[in-house]
Design a protein around this motif. Structure first.
Motif, PDB file in Angstrom:
ATOM      1  N   VAL A  24       0.868  -1.182   0.000  1.00  0.00           N
ATOM      2  CA  VAL A  24       0.000   0.000   0.000  1.00  0.00           C
ATOM      3  C   VAL A  24       0.900   1.225   0.000  1.00  0.00           C
ATOM      4  N   ALA A  25       0.901   1.972  -1.100  1.00  0.00           N
ATOM      5  CA  ALA A  25       1.708   3.201  -1.197  1.00  0.00           C
ATOM      6  C   ALA A  25       3.143   2.941  -0.765  1.00  0.00           C
ATOM      7  N   GLU A 236       4.844  -0.064  -9.271  1.00  0.00           N
ATOM      8  CA  GLU A 236       4.095  -0.514  -8.088  1.00  0.00           C
ATOM      9  C   GLU A 236       3.027  -1.529  -8.499  1.00  0.00           C
ATOM     10  N   ILE A 237       2.294  -1.218  -9.553  1.00  0.00           N
ATOM     11  CA  ILE A 237       1.228  -2.114 -10.004  1.00  0.00           C
ATOM     12  C   ILE A 237       1.815  -3.415 -10.545  1.00  0.00           C
ATOM     13  N   ALA A 238       2.939  -3.323 -11.234  1.00  0.00           N
ATOM     14  CA  ALA A 238       3.581  -4.533 -11.749  1.00  0.00           C
ATOM     15  C   ALA A 238       3.988  -5.463 -10.612  1.00  0.00           C
ATOM     16  N   ALA A 239       4.518  -4.888  -9.532  1.00  0.00           N
ATOM     17  CA  ALA A 239       4.908  -5.699  -8.379  1.00  0.00           C
ATOM     18  C   ALA A 239       3.694  -6.360  -7.744  1.00  0.00           C
ATOM     19  N   ILE A 240       2.633  -5.592  -7.569  1.00  0.00           N
ATOM     20  CA  ILE A 240       1.410  -6.128  -6.969  1.00  0.00           C
ATOM     21  C   ILE A 240       0.830  -7.242  -7.839  1.00  0.00           C
ATOM     22  N   ALA A 269       9.679 -10.100  -1.565  1.00  0.00           N
ATOM     23  CA  ALA A 269      10.466  -9.046  -2.198  1.00  0.00           C
ATOM     24  C   ALA A 269      10.993  -9.486  -3.564  1.00  0.00           C
ATOM     25  N   LEU A 270      11.471 -10.720  -3.653  1.00  0.00           N
ATOM     26  CA  LEU A 270      12.000 -11.213  -4.921  1.00  0.00           C
ATOM     27  C   LEU A 270      10.913 -11.288  -5.995  1.00  0.00           C
ATOM     28  N   THR A 271       9.727 -11.719  -5.574  1.00  0.00           N
ATOM     29  CA  THR A 271       8.605 -11.791  -6.514  1.00  0.00           C
ATOM     30  C   THR A 271       8.249 -10.401  -7.030  1.00  0.00           C
ATOM     31  N   ALA A 272       8.168  -9.435  -6.107  1.00  0.00           N
ATOM     32  CA  ALA A 272       7.854  -8.065  -6.504  1.00  0.00           C
ATOM     33  C   ALA A 272       8.908  -7.512  -7.444  1.00  0.00           C
ATOM     34  N   LEU A 273      10.180  -7.765  -7.125  1.00  0.00           N
ATOM     35  CA  LEU A 273      11.258  -7.274  -7.977  1.00  0.00           C
ATOM     36  C   LEU A 273      11.193  -7.889  -9.373  1.00  0.00           C
ATOM     37  N   GLY A 274      10.751  -9.139  -9.444  1.00  0.00           N
ATOM     38  CA  GLY A 274      10.590  -9.772 -10.752  1.00  0.00           C
ATOM     39  C   GLY A 274       9.569  -9.047 -11.610  1.00  0.00           C
TER      40      GLY A 274
END
Length: 299
Positions: A24-25, A236-240, A269-274
Motif C-alpha cells: 500500500v503506497a 508498483e502495479i507490476a509488483a502487486i 520481495a523477490l517476486t515483486a522485484l521480478g
C-alpha cells in the motif's frame, strides 16, 4: 462493550497499511502522492474495522459508517478518521465517490454474509475493491477511459485472493462466507466445512476453481502497468500483479485452512522485484504502442 463505542476510532483494530497482503503506497510511489493514498487507506481501514467488529450490532455498524460518510462530505460533525482524506480531496479537487463506495461495501458486510454466485461476488468487489484502484489512478492523473478497466480486474482479483486466503477466519470470526453458494453446492460443500482445521478435498476443489477464475481476472489486468503514464505507479502495479499471480497459484496448491499461502518477506520481495524488472524491460516500446492503441480505440 459495543454500546460504549461512540465513533469509528474506538472500533479500530490497530491494523495498518504495513499489515496488508499487498503493498500500500510503497516507496515506489512518488512522495507527492503517498500522503493522499495513505489518507485514503486510513479512512477505509477505519470503516473496515467497524464492519469487522465482533461485538457491534449491524445497526450500530451502519450508524458509525454513516457518520464517517457525513464527516467526509461535510454533512455531519468532523471526525479525525475522515479529516486527512477530506483535506487531500479538497486540495486535489477530487470527489469523495471512491471512498463512499467503500463505505457502501462495509454496509453490505454489516448485513450480508453470503453470496449466491460469481456475479454477485464481483458486484461486491465493484464496491469493496475497484474504487481503491480507481482512486490511486485518479490521484496520479491517469486517464480513466484507458486504465480503469484493467485496474478493476486486478482489484477484484486481489479482493478474491484475500477472501480465499481468509475463508476460514471470515467464517469463524464473522460468520461471513464470500465463497459463492453456487460453487460450494457444485462440489457438495456446506459452509460448515470452512470451520474445520483442514480443508476437505471437496473444499479444496472449490478453492481451486475460484482461484482459476481469479487468475482470469489477473490475465485481464496484466496490461495495466504498460498503460500507466506514471513510471513509479506502473512499477508498483507490476509488483502487486506479480505477487497476486504467485498467491493465486499458491491457492491452487495449498490449503488456506491449514497452510500459509503467503510467502515470507524475502520471497515476497523477490517476486515483486521480478514484476518490476519485467515491466522496466518491456515498457519503453510496449507502453507507447499500447497507449497509442488505447487512444485510437477511444477516437
Amino acid at each position: 462493550m459495543s454500546a460504549t463505542l461512540q465513533n469509528a476510532t474506538e472500533a479500530r483494530s490497530g491494523k495498518g497499511h504495513k499489515d496488508e497482503n499487498f503493498p500500500v503506497a510503497s516507496h515506489l510511489i512518488h512522495p507527492r502522492n503517498r500522503g493522499a493514498i495513505l489518507a485514503f487507506y486510513d479512512f477505509v481501514r477505519a470503516g473496515d474495522d467497524v464492519a469487522d467488529h465482533t461485538t457491534l450490532t449491524p445497526e450500530r455498524k451502519i450508524e458509525l459508517l454513516d457518520a464517517l460518510a457525513d464527516a467526509l462530505t461535510g454533512k455531519g460533525p468532523s471526525d479525525p478518521e475522515a479529516e486527512p482524506l477530506k483535506r487531500e480531496l479538497f486540495a486535489r479537487g477530487l470527489p469523495a465517490t471512491h471512498a463512499l463506495e467503500l463505505l457502501d461495501a462495509f454496509r453490505l458486510d454489516a448485513r450480508k454474509t453470503r453470496y449466491a454466485d460469481w456475479d454477485e461476488l464481483i458486484a461486491y468487489c465493484r464496491l469493496s475493491a475497484m474504487p481503491v484502484g480507481r482512486y490511486v489512478l485518479d490521484v496520479h492523473g491517469e486517464d480513466p477511459s484507458v486504465v480503469w478497466g484493467p485496474s478493476d480486474a486486478i482489484c477484484a482479483a486481489l479482493q478474491i485472493i484475500n477472501h480465499l486466503q481468509d475463508c476460514g477466519k471470515d467464517y469463524t470470526r464473522n460468520d461471513r462466507v464470500y465463497l459463492p453458494r453456487e460453487t460450494l453446492e457444485k462440489h457438495g460443500v456446506t459452509v460448515e466445512a470452512l470451520g474445520a482445521a483442514k480443508a476437505s478435498p471437496a473444499l479444496r476443489a472449490v478453492i481451486r476453481e475460484l482461484a482459476t477464475r481469479t487468475m482470469g481476472l489477473l490475465d485481464e489486468g496484466a496490461v495495466l502497468p504498460d498503460l500507466i503514464a506514471d513510471l513509479r505507479l506502473s512499477l508498483e502495479i507490476a509488483a502487486i500483479h506479480r505477487l497476486a499471480v504467485v498467491l493465486c497459484r499458491g491457492l491452487m496448491e495449498r490449503d488456506p485452512l491449514s497452510e500459509k499461502v503467503h510467502h515470507g518477506k524475502a520471497a515476497f520481495a523477490l517476486t515483486a522485484l521480478g514484476g518490476i524488472a519485467a515491466t522496466l524491460a518491456r515498457r519503453p516500446l510496449r507502453g507507447r504502442t499500447l497507449r497509442r492503441h488505447a487512444l485510437g480505440a477511444r477516437a
